[in-house]
Design a protein around this motif. Structure first.
Motif, short mmCIF file in Angstrom:
data_model
loop_
_atom_site.label_atom_id
_atom_site.label_comp_id
_atom_site.label_asym_id
_atom_site.label_seq_id
_atom_site.Cartn_x
_atom_site.Cartn_y
_atom_site.Cartn_z
N VAL A 23 0.88 -1.27 0.19
CA VAL A 23 0.22 0.04 0.52
C VAL A 23 1.08 1.20 0.02
N GLY A 24 1.77 1.41 0.74
CA GLY A 24 2.87 2.30 0.64
C GLY A 24 3.20 3.01 -0.50
N TYR A 53 7.50 -9.88 -0.34
CA TYR A 53 6.18 -9.85 -0.40
C TYR A 53 5.03 -8.49 -1.52
N ASP A 55 0.79 -6.98 -0.52
CA ASP A 55 -0.40 -7.35 -0.26
C ASP A 55 -1.12 -6.74 -1.58
N SER A 56 -3.02 -6.48 -0.84
CA SER A 56 -3.30 -6.43 -1.74
C SER A 56 -3.80 -5.53 -2.64
N VAL B 26 -0.19 5.26 5.99
CA VAL B 26 0.47 3.90 5.57
C VAL B 26 2.20 4.13 5.58
N THR B 59 0.27 -6.64 7.37
CA THR B 59 -0.13 -5.58 6.73
C THR B 59 -1.73 -5.23 5.96
N GLU B 60 -2.38 -6.43 5.81
CA GLU B 60 -4.16 -6.23 5.07
C GLU B 60 -4.76 -5.31 6.70
N ALA B 63 -3.01 -1.51 6.81
CA ALA B 63 -3.79 -0.61 6.05
C ALA B 63 -5.27 -0.86 6.21
N MET B 67 -6.52 2.65 6.38
CA MET B 67 -7.64 4.01 4.96
C MET B 67 -9.16 3.82 5.29
N GLY B 122 -8.31 -7.46 0.37
CA GLY B 122 -7.74 -7.60 1.87
C GLY B 122 -8.29 -8.28 2.52
#
Lengths: 111, 150
Positions: A23-24, A53, A55-56, B26, B59-60, B63, B67, B122
Motif C-alpha cells: 500500500v505504501g 511480499y 499485499d492486496s 501507511v 499489512t492488510e 492498512a 484507510m 484485503g
C-alpha cells in the motif's frame, strides 16, 4: 523499502520489483508503468524474483496495469514468483488472470 | 458493522509483547510488520509464515484500519498489539472507526467481477492467511488475527 528498476527496449518494458509491493508504494509503481505505457510501452514484463511480499493493494495495482496494457493493445506478463507469492496469486485466483512465467526469457518470448 | 466479541474470548498467549500507537499513515506499516515478523522468526515460526502469512495479513489489517477505519485521517490513530507466543501469534489492530462488515467483504471473492477489481482482496487475505479473524466494536473497531504455530 522497495525499489523498482526498469529496462526499456522499444515497446518492451521490464520492471523488477525489489522489496515489497504494498500500500505504501503501489501508487509510485502504477505511475511509473503508466508513464511508460504513455510513452509507447506495450509489452510489460514484471519481474518479482527480488520481491519479498505483495499485499492486496499491490495485487490491485497489477490488475489495474494489466487492464491499461490491454486497453492500449498490449499485454502484461509476470515472472519470478517464488512459492509464497504464487500462493498469494492462487488464493486470490489471479493466477487465472495473469500470464505467469518461470523465467524472463519465457515471458519475453511469449509476447 | 462489526459483530461485538466478548473480551473473554481473547486467547491466552504468553510471549513477546509488542505495542504501537501510530498516526494514520501507511508509511508506518513497514516497521511494525518487520518487527512482528522478526519476533516470529526468533520464536521459531516457519519461513513460510514469516514471509507470507504474517506480513501480508498484518499489512492488510493495519492498512484497512488506516484507510477504511480511520478514513486516512492523520489525526486519528491506530493501536497495534502483538503477542508472539511459542504456540500462537495474536495481533489486535484497533482504529477509531465504526467497523465494517467483515463477512461481506470476505464473501466478495464469490463475485464474478471480483477478479477484475483493483480493491477488495484485503479482508479475504486476512481470513485466508490466519487461523482465526475476529472483529468487534468497543472503544473503536478492533480486528484480531490469530495464527497457531504448526
Amino acid at each position: 523499502m522497495a525499489s523498482f528498476s526498469t529496462e526499456r527496449e522499444g515497446d518492451l518494458l521490464t520492471v523488477a520489483v525489489e522489496g515489497q509491493l504494498v500500500v505504501g508504494n503501489r501508487a509510485d509503481f502504477k505511475q511509473l508503468v503508466f508513464d511508460q505505457i504513455e510513452s509507447g510501452a506495450r509489452r510489460i514484463l514484471l519481474d518479482f524474483s527480488g520481491t519479498a511480499y505483495i499485499d492486496s493493494s499491490g495485487l490491485g495495482a497489477l490488475v489495474s496495469l494489466a487492464k491499461r496494457a490491454r486497453d492500449e493493445g498490449g499485454a502484461l506478463h509476470i515472472t519470478g514468483l517464488n512459492e509464497d507469492l504464487r500462493t498469494l496469486f492462487e488464493l486470490t485466483r489471479l493466477d487465472t488472470l495473469f500470464k505467469l512465467f518461470a523465467t524472463r526469457g519465457d515471458a519475453r518470448s511469449a509476447f | 458493522m462489526a459483530t461485538p466479541a466478548p473480551r473473554s474470548d481473547r486467547p491466552i498467549v504468553d510471549g513477546v509483547r509488542l505495542e504501537w500507537r501510530i498516526a494514520s499513515d501507511v508509511s508506518e506499516i513497514e516497521t511494525i510488520v518487520t518487527e512482528v515478523t522478526t519476533a516470529c522468526a526468533n520464536a521459531g515460526y516457519s519461513q513460510r509464515v514469516c514471509r507470507l502469512n504474517v506480513p501480508v495479513a498484518l499489512t492488510e489489517a493495519i492498512a484497512n484500519a488506516i484507510m477504511r477505519g480511520n478514513g486516512g485521517d492523520a489525526s486519528r490513530s491506530v493501536r497495534v498489539c502483538a503477542i508472539v507466543g511459542q504456540d500462537m501469534l495474536c495481533v489486535e489492530v484497533t482504529d477509531e472507526g465504526a467497523g465494517f462488515d467483515a463477512e461481506r467483504a470476505r464473501a466478495m471473492c464469490d463475485d464474478p467481477e471480483w477478479l477484475e477489481r483493483e480493491d477488495g482482496r484485503g479482508v479475504f487475505l486476512m481470513y485466508a492467511l490466519m487461523d482465526k479473524v475476529e472483529t468487534w466494536c468497543d472503544a473503536g473497531h478492533t480486528v484480531r488475527l490469530v495464527l497457531r504455530r504448526t
